[in-house]
Design a protein around this motif. Sequence first.
Motif, PDB file in Angstrom:
ATOM      1  N   SER A   1       0.837  -1.200   0.000  1.00 14.61           N
ATOM      2  CA  SER A   1       0.000   0.000   0.000  1.00 14.61           C
ATOM      3  C   SER A   1       0.868   1.244   0.000  1.00 14.61           C
ATOM      4  O   SER A   1       2.003   1.249   0.495  1.00 14.61           O
ATOM      5  CB  SER A   1      -0.931  -0.009   1.219  1.00 14.61           C
ATOM      6  OG  SER A   1      -0.181  -0.061   2.424  1.00 14.61           O
TER       7      SER A   1
ATOM      8  N   LYS B   1       0.453   5.929  -0.844  1.00 15.38           N
ATOM      9  CA  LYS B   1      -0.394   7.078  -1.196  1.00 15.38           C
ATOM     10  C   LYS B   1       0.309   7.844  -2.300  1.00 15.38           C
ATOM     11  O   LYS B   1       1.478   8.229  -2.162  1.00 15.38           O
ATOM     12  CB  LYS B   1      -0.617   7.973   0.022  1.00 15.38           C
ATOM     13  CG  LYS B   1      -1.686   9.035  -0.157  1.00 15.38           C
ATOM     14  CD  LYS B   1      -1.892   9.815   1.133  1.00 15.38           C
ATOM     15  CE  LYS B   1      -3.072  10.761   1.055  1.00 15.38           C
ATOM     16  NZ  LYS B   1      -4.366  10.045   1.068  1.00 15.38           N
TER      17      LYS B   1
ATOM     18  N   TYR C   1      -4.277   9.712  -3.717  1.00 12.52           N
ATOM     19  CA  TYR C   1      -5.045   8.468  -3.730  1.00 12.52           C
ATOM     20  C   TYR C   1      -4.352   7.406  -2.877  1.00 12.52           C
ATOM     21  O   TYR C   1      -3.120   7.262  -2.927  1.00 12.52           O
ATOM     22  CB  TYR C   1      -5.199   7.941  -5.164  1.00 12.52           C
ATOM     23  CG  TYR C   1      -6.008   8.834  -6.056  1.00 12.52           C
ATOM     24  CD1 TYR C   1      -7.402   8.791  -6.042  1.00 12.52           C
ATOM     25  CD2 TYR C   1      -5.383   9.734  -6.915  1.00 12.52           C
ATOM     26  CE1 TYR C   1      -8.149   9.615  -6.870  1.00 12.52           C
ATOM     27  CE2 TYR C   1      -6.121  10.568  -7.742  1.00 12.52           C
ATOM     28  CZ  TYR C   1      -7.506  10.506  -7.712  1.00 12.52           C
ATOM     29  OH  TYR C   1      -8.237  11.329  -8.528  1.00 12.52           O
ATOM     30  N   ASP C   2      -5.138   6.678  -2.126  1.00 14.68           N
ATOM     31  CA  ASP C   2      -4.635   5.522  -1.383  1.00 14.68           C
ATOM     32  C   ASP C   2      -4.680   4.307  -2.301  1.00 14.68           C
ATOM     33  O   ASP C   2      -5.754   3.932  -2.809  1.00 14.68           O
ATOM     34  CB  ASP C   2      -5.492   5.267  -0.147  1.00 14.68           C
ATOM     35  CG  ASP C   2      -5.436   6.419   0.844  1.00 14.68           C
ATOM     36  OD1 ASP C   2      -4.321   6.896   1.136  1.00 14.68           O
ATOM     37  OD2 ASP C   2      -6.512   6.839   1.325  1.00 14.68           O
ATOM     38  N   LEU C   3      -3.530   3.693  -2.531  1.00 16.70           N
ATOM     39  CA  LEU C   3      -3.423   2.552  -3.427  1.00 16.70           C
ATOM     40  C   LEU C   3      -3.095   1.298  -2.626  1.00 16.70           C
ATOM     41  O   LEU C   3      -2.348   1.346  -1.650  1.00 16.70           O
ATOM     42  CB  LEU C   3      -2.325   2.772  -4.469  1.00 16.70           C
ATOM     43  CG  LEU C   3      -2.332   4.095  -5.235  1.00 16.70           C
ATOM     44  CD1 LEU C   3      -1.163   4.135  -6.213  1.00 16.70           C
ATOM     45  CD2 LEU C   3      -3.652   4.319  -5.943  1.00 16.70           C
TER      46      LEU C   3
ATOM     47  N   ASN D   1      -9.984   7.536  -1.900  1.00 14.98           N
ATOM     48  CA  ASN D   1      -9.648   8.407  -0.777  1.00 14.98           C
ATOM     49  C   ASN D   1     -10.933   8.727  -0.006  1.00 14.98           C
ATOM     50  O   ASN D   1     -12.021   8.238  -0.358  1.00 14.98           O
ATOM     51  CB  ASN D   1      -8.939   9.688  -1.242  1.00 14.98           C
ATOM     52  CG  ASN D   1      -9.715  10.428  -2.313  1.00 14.98           C
ATOM     53  OD1 ASN D   1     -10.939  10.544  -2.230  1.00 14.98           O
ATOM     54  ND2 ASN D   1      -9.008  10.932  -3.314  1.00 14.98           N
TER      55      ASN D   1
ATOM     56  N   THR E   1     -13.842   4.170  -2.271  1.00 17.15           N
ATOM     57  CA  THR E   1     -12.835   3.196  -2.678  1.00 17.15           C
ATOM     58  C   THR E   1     -13.381   2.268  -3.751  1.00 17.15           C
ATOM     59  O   THR E   1     -14.513   1.782  -3.648  1.00 17.15           O
ATOM     60  CB  THR E   1     -12.370   2.354  -1.471  1.00 17.15           C
ATOM     61  OG1 THR E   1     -11.843   3.217  -0.466  1.00 17.15           O
ATOM     62  CG2 THR E   1     -11.290   1.357  -1.889  1.00 17.15           C
TER      63      THR E   1
ATOM     64  N   PHE F   1      -8.229   1.437  -4.970  1.00 20.66           N
ATOM     65  CA  PHE F   1      -7.750   2.823  -4.915  1.00 20.66           C
ATOM     66  C   PHE F   1      -8.906   3.735  -4.542  1.00 20.66           C
ATOM     67  O   PHE F   1     -10.078   3.415  -4.775  1.00 20.66           O
ATOM     68  CB  PHE F   1      -7.138   3.249  -6.253  1.00 20.66           C
ATOM     69  CG  PHE F   1      -8.098   3.230  -7.422  1.00 20.66           C
ATOM     70  CD1 PHE F   1      -8.793   4.377  -7.787  1.00 20.66           C
ATOM     71  CD2 PHE F   1      -8.318   2.070  -8.136  1.00 20.66           C
ATOM     72  CE1 PHE F   1      -9.667   4.369  -8.859  1.00 20.66           C
ATOM     73  CE2 PHE F   1      -9.188   2.045  -9.214  1.00 20.66           C
ATOM     74  CZ  PHE F   1      -9.876   3.201  -9.572  1.00 20.66           C
TER      75      PHE F   1
END
Length: 395
Positions: free
Chosen positions: A86, A88, A92-94, A130, A135, A128
């Motif tokens: 994981s 960012k 975006y949080d991936l 935020n 999500t 992905f």
Amino acid sequence: MISKKLVAASILAAMGTSAHAIGFKAGEWEMDISGSVNAYYNTTSCDNAGAAASGALGVCGGTATGQDRTSIQNGLLPGFVIFSASTKQAGYDLKAVISIDPGTTFTGAGTGTSGQLVGDQRRVFLQFGNESMGTIKAGRDIGLFGQNAILNDMSLLAVGGGSGFNGALNTTLGSIGAGYIYTEFQPQITYTAPAMGNLSLSAGVFQPKTPRGEADSAGIQALATYSLGNTGKLWGALINQSRDTLAATAPGAGNQQSDIMGYEVGGALNFGNLGLVGNYFSGEGLGTTLIGFGGADALGQERDSDGYLVQATYKVGNTKFGVNYGSSNLDATRNDNAIMLDQTNQMVLGVYHSLTPSLTLAGEYITREEKYRFAPAGTPKGEESTIAVGAILFF
């Protein structure tokens, strides 16, 4: 009592997220490895062999021979190792998740053949998003319909039904088919909306379930969960799939439409050391045990089905005592006249002792019964009872 960390780890693992057991940083990526190993000694007594029936996996190993069985195998959870990464980027949080989920048994064991390891790969997905957009998840992971039922089943850390299959399956059944439909790990593209207070909403398109014939549209599942904080949570879920070109098995029947539609509602409540769980499902074409299994007759007409699970647990120190009872029903259509499953009932008595925060010892006594419709004389039902003892370790 059983460690909250352990229970959280099992749920996180089942949903494909990391429990942060082993973590390290590689550049801008956070890498995590977590997993679990379990094994149970199961002895199953076949009290009444019953018969092979449409819509039934069958008690007594499904052989209808009345043979008692002993196995050493996985419980409701397989062994697994989960790898996740994981980071960012650009707001975006991936995240990416891959799992390996082996069993403890070899196919062909006891038959004079070498066999091969039973197992599967349950999770391979990316996600992905935020806080403002929500999500998106794409790949294979646990389904939405039936998810909360299995994750709140006390046999998640132990065995439940299905040990009579003697290792032919990668796992046992818990209360699958006797109280709820198995959520399964399915190819999907799902969206989870941003948190709305205590309410969480998810919906997605899923790989079609096609036990016979073809499907010209994806399945749809949705899940709403309302958190009650430390008191527990409530949930409701929907499933729908059109199967417009189902090839019927009856001679000359041609193609028939047979859809899958269903809903479930449930909740898990905590009152100090007392925990209560309830779940109810109903549907047309939904079938029993697995999504769509036994859901239609030979002419493609949907069968109605429903079921419920009720459960109570109580914690005393590091030990949890529990009892649950589940029942699933499959209704015949006007076209049915051959032997078929009518109802499956199961009761589980369990003791779960947290020896350490990572290791739980468990023992269960399970009775499972299948009742049949249109059964020949002498085979009205199948019955079995099981004693299971073993351990599960999370890391």
